[in-house]
Design an enzyme around this catalytic site. Structure first.
Site, PDB file in Angstrom:
ATOM      1  N   GLY B 228     -58.346  25.953   7.702  1.00  0.00           N
ATOM      2  CA  GLY B 228     -58.715  24.551   7.809  1.00  0.00           C
ATOM      3  C   GLY B 228     -57.617  23.677   7.223  1.00  0.00           C
ATOM      4  N   ILE B 574     -57.234  33.131 -13.618  1.00  0.00           N
ATOM      5  CA  ILE B 574     -57.174  33.544 -12.223  1.00  0.00           C
ATOM      6  C   ILE B 574     -58.336  34.511 -11.979  1.00  0.00           C
ATOM      7  CG2 ILE B 574     -55.790  34.813 -10.524  1.00  0.00           C
ATOM      8  CD1 ILE B 574     -54.730  31.955 -11.267  1.00  0.00           C
ATOM      9  N   ASN B 576     -59.232  36.283  -9.171  1.00  0.00           N
ATOM     10  CA  ASN B 576     -58.875  37.533  -8.494  1.00  0.00           C
ATOM     11  C   ASN B 576     -57.382  37.490  -8.173  1.00  0.00           C
ATOM     12  OD1 ASN B 576     -58.297  39.543  -6.566  1.00  0.00           O
ATOM     13  ND2 ASN B 576     -60.375  39.466  -5.720  1.00  0.00           N
ATOM     14  N   GLU B 650     -54.186  24.561  -3.135  1.00  0.00           N
ATOM     15  CA  GLU B 650     -53.273  23.529  -2.655  1.00  0.00           C
ATOM     16  C   GLU B 650     -51.965  23.447  -3.420  1.00  0.00           C
ATOM     17  OE1 GLU B 650     -55.784  20.159  -0.957  1.00  0.00           O
ATOM     18  OE2 GLU B 650     -57.155  21.030  -2.410  1.00  0.00           O
TER      19      GLU B 650
END
Ligand code: FES
Ligand code: FES
Lengths: 165, 687
Positions: B228, B574, B576, B650
């Protein structure tokens, strides 16, 4: 105009009626409900629709179904009969060689076709003088017809390398 | 806590490598019909006449809808979504009709038989200057349009060194590999949409009022999204069109997929930007002023104001600061979200300008950034919840052998290639959406988590169970998640890198409630829910990173190659590492693509994006990428959320293009201030 044709899809014989304009991709997806090959562009520009036809990788969106009457078609789903994943598929999971997964069936089929081409000694733009070898430059070159907008390229190359050993 | 931080393979791996994951167009329905849109071929004007007879009488056509015969929608406030409601054309490619037919071939042929004549009006589709611009009330995500501290002009006038330059970024299209697709089915007054969306609940809230429906009458299903990058974050006109088309053939599900070409006018894009940068510094490079003035475009029918200047507000210390935005309304498609809105384009100008300042002063560009590290958020004065930009820069410098780097440009050669390295900083805010709820239920000895969240390749199927497992203190294999359906509790959009912060917080709350109520030994059917709480207001919360690039420029031809990309990020915990690394390198590679290839070429004479397919809108391919690596700092941030995580979808694209431009300068001595960096821009200046 409609025509009736036969295809062997992932090992199963199928008969179907197609418009003469129907691409192999739409025949699979919209007539037979085989949605493993994906449509990313419908113009031969992304590779998401890659399937094996009689053992060679083709862009099914650029192939008219009527022209392939009687062909043997293998999709990524067919590479894993009875749920047993193909080594390329296992390597893709191990290397996280995808994110959204939309390019992935095409990448996987393309990799299988590409490894076979390499085995046969077919050269690419990345091949030097002698026999082509399974190195990263060859893989990147030969897989460049398969776009990945999630950009998993840096994981796809080692996945293909490992599966090809 | 054990599941968070564990390297786990994706739970949806098998269905994705076999192609059996079902995307929106593949929804299992009986006897689907197929829709094909008709688009305007002028940039501005009025439809004079539409002839549909040839299309309607074609064998296999079920219906042809145009503004003449389409139903009136209940809510037409959003002019992008109010399709076929008026005869006005506001941009080339706008929807003026749709054909529904028994097969996709017939629908497409019939769409070509619809004849539209227009009264054309003058149009303006070119962003060149700020002519005709206005100051929007606010920017995307609610950021203020303007901010100022001190007196930038005075600081510029009295500074030892100043940089004043204009930089531009191009028009970009998200181009997720899965086109924007919908399968729509009406059953009486109830609507089911299988739609490729970054948020099933937000999509429902948008579409329901347009058709005058209570939200309960609409179900949206989307277990998998074929990418997306923002373009599926808000509903675009194709969703309304598919829904309208399906209503015209009651009882028949209708499939509608935009073609790749149609996506260039209907699915959103990133506005081009013009960025005027000003920096004022003393001889050591300490900034006394930093300012950015942004000019960008919007469509006339719907405002979208990219928040390009926002990163300049928080990056570097300087007493005098100013950020402005002006929007030029044009006869163009509606711009929208694309990966890291604001920060992605807005870290190009400033980060090249910093490199230009370093060049001017003969200072190492990393050292320059360290000298301007602020102690608090320069915009709000709030402390940062955590800020490890310097740690990222230093860790990257170490890995990239930066210490031995010669500052001079154009002096390194490897055979026929000029070689250079460049760096740029990266940042992205921590967003938390105000509402999302998760439910946890004990089912057949397992814990089932339900939330209408999305996985667009981001790993949600895999990472939400990790969060739930730790919150419940059980092995991750005991947790199942169900997402991507409005049947599950309300979830916010997967946008602004807010997904894990928002949904994860809801899951942690649900787990707490579940344990409070039922203890460690719950019975089958026990169930509790939890919702995301308000965000911390006392801290400035951002992720940071550093991007390192090695660029090679062919001395004779100007051909550009980037054999090495390294990103070091400070983005909290984090969840994963495997899926995180993929997100980082995916973003960085998209940044490389932006630096070297991507550019939607809009012909001002016609308002048409002429390179509207994947053969001509170039994105990075496998052979463009050699060595791309991402790593991260161990960062603990108690303020961001219960997991201590920051969004990572992002930030990877932020700063990459600047780092490439800086590396190209280091290789050649040529400053490319206008993206993309193509060989014609360096060729003339090569030795
Ligand atoms: S769908 Fe066939 S190449 Fe893109
Ligand atoms: S995994 Fe998303 S396009 Fe390749």
């Amino acid at each position: 105009m409609d025509s009736e044709i036969g295809l062997r899809v992932d090992g199963t014989p199928r008969r179907l009626t197609v418009d003469t304009r129907t691409t192999l991709l739409d025949a699979l997806r919209e007539r037979l409900g085989v949605t493993s090959p994906k449509k990313g562009c419908d113009h031969g520009q992304c590779g998401a629709c890659t399937v094996l036809v009689d053992g060679r990788r083709v862009l099914s969106c650029l192939t008219l179904a009527v022209a392939r009457d009687g062909a043997e078609v293998v999709t990524a789903e067919g590479l894993a009969p009875d749920g047993e994943l193909h080594p390329v598929q296992r390597a893709f999971i191990d290397r996280d060689a995808f994110q959204c997964g939309y390019c992935t069936p095409g990448q996987v089929v393309s990799a299988v076709g590409m490894l076979d081409e390499l085995d046969r000694g077919w050269p690419s733009a990345a091949t030097g003088t002698g026999e082509p070898e399974l190195d990263d430059a060859e893989i990147a070159e030969r897989m460049s017809g398969n776009l990945c907008r999630c950009a998993a390229y840096a994981n796809i190359v080692p996945a293909v390398r490992e599966a090809g050993r | 806590m054990t599941a968070i931080g564990t390297d786990l393979a994706r739970r949806d791996g098998t269905v994705k490598v076999t192609g059996t994951a079902t995307y929106a167009y593949e929804a299992p329905v009986e006897r689907p019909a197929y829709a094909h849109p008709v688009q305007a071929t002028i940039a501005r004007g009025r439809i004079r006449d539409i002839e549909i007879e040839d299309a309607e009488t074609l064998d296999g056509v079920l219906t042809v809808l145009t503004p003449d015969n389409a139903e009136r929608l209940a809510d037409t406030d959003d002019k992008e979504l109010a399709v076929l409601q008026s005869d006005e054309v506001a941009f080339r490619g706008q929807l003026v009709g749709v054909v529904v037919a028994e097969t996709s071939e017939v629908a497409r042929e019939a769409a070509g038989l619809v004849r539209v004549t227009y009264d054309e009006a003058e149009h303006d589709a070119e962003l060149a200057t700020e002519r005709g611009s206005y100051v929007p009330e606010q920017l995307n995500a609610g950021y203020p349009t303007e901010s100022a501290q001190g007196d930038v002009d005075a600081a510029m006038a009295s500074a030892e060194t100043t940089i004043e330059r204009t930089y531009t970024t191009a028009m970009y299209h998200n181009n997720p590999l899965e086109p924007h697709t919908t399968t729509a089915l009406w059953d009486g007054d109830s609507l089911t949409l299988w739609d490729s969306t970054q948020g099933v609940h937000p999509l429902r809230s948008t579409i329901a009022p347009i058709f005058g429906l209570d939200e309960e009458r609409v179900r949206v299903i989307c277990p998998y999204v074929g990418g997306g990058f923002g373009s599926k974050g808000t509903a675009h006109a194709n969703v309304t069109l598919a829904t309208l088309a399906a209503r015209a053939v009651p009882g028949r599900p209708v499939r509608l997929a935009l073609t790749r070409q149609q996506m260039f006018s209907l699915a959103g894009y990133r506005t081009p930007t013009i960025q005027r940068m000003r920096l004022a510094a003393d001889a050591d490079g300490r900034l006394s002023a930093i300012a950015i003035d942004v000019v960008e475009q919007t469509s006339r029918i719907k405002e979208y104001a990219e928040q390009t200047g926002t990163p300049t507000r928080i990056m570097y210390a300087a007493e005098n600061r100013s950020v402005t935005h002006r929007l030029v309304p044009l006869d163009v498609p509606v711009p929208s979200w694309m990966r890291a809105p604001g920060d992605c384009p807005g870290m190009f100008g400033p980060e090249v300008a910093m490199d230009e300042l370093a060049e001017r002063l003969g200072v190492d560009p990393i050292e320059l950034r360290i000298r301007n590290e602020p102690s608090v958020d320069p915009d709000t004065g709030k402390p940062f919840s955590s800020r490890n930009l310097v740690a990222c820069l230093l860790a990257g410098a170490d890995r990239f052998d930066w210490a031995d780097r010669d500052l001079r440009p154009g002096v390194r050669r490897s055979g026929d290639w000029l070689v250079g390295t460049g760096v740029a900083a990266s940042t992205y805010p921590v967003h938390r959406m105000p509402a999302s709820t998760a439910v946890i239920r004990r089912e057949a000895g397992r814990y089932v988590v339900e939330i209408g969240a999305a996985d667009l390749g981001t790993g949600t199927w895999t990472t939400l169970p990790q969060i739930a497992a730790d919150a419940l203190d059980v092995p991750v294999s005991d947790v199942e998640v169900r997402i991507g359906d409005t049947r599950y509790p309300m979830a916010s959009v997967a946008g602004g890198s807010s997904g894990m912060t928002t949904w994860g917080s809801a899951v942690v709350e649900a787990a707490r409630a579940f344990r409070d109520k039922f203890g460690q030994d719950p019975a089958d059917g026990d169930e509790a829910d939890g919702s995301v709480g308000p965000a911390d207001e006392d801290h400035a919360m951002h992720a940071f990173g550093a991007q390192f690039v090695e660029a090679h420029v062919h001395a004779d031809t100007g051909e550009l190659r980037v054999p090495r990309l390294l990103g070091v990020f400070a983005a909290g915990r984090i969840i994963n590492p495997r899926t995180a690394r993929s997100q980082f390198i995916g973003g960085m590679t998209m940044g490389l693509s932006m630096a070297l290839h991507e550019h939607s070429v809009l012909d001002p004479r016609t308002g048409h994006v002429v390179n509207h397919d994947l053969a001509e809108y170039h994105v990075s391919v496998n052979a463009d990428v050699t060595d791309v690596e991402a790593t991260w700092i161990d960062e603990h941030d108690p303020y961001v959320n219960a997991m201590g995580s920051k969004g990572i979808g992002e930030i990877g694209i932020v700063g990459t293009a600047a780092a490439v431009s800086n590396a190209v300068w280091h290789a050649t001595g040529v400053r490319v201030r206008d993206l993309p960096i193509t060989l014609d821009k360096v060729l003339a200046a090569l030795p």
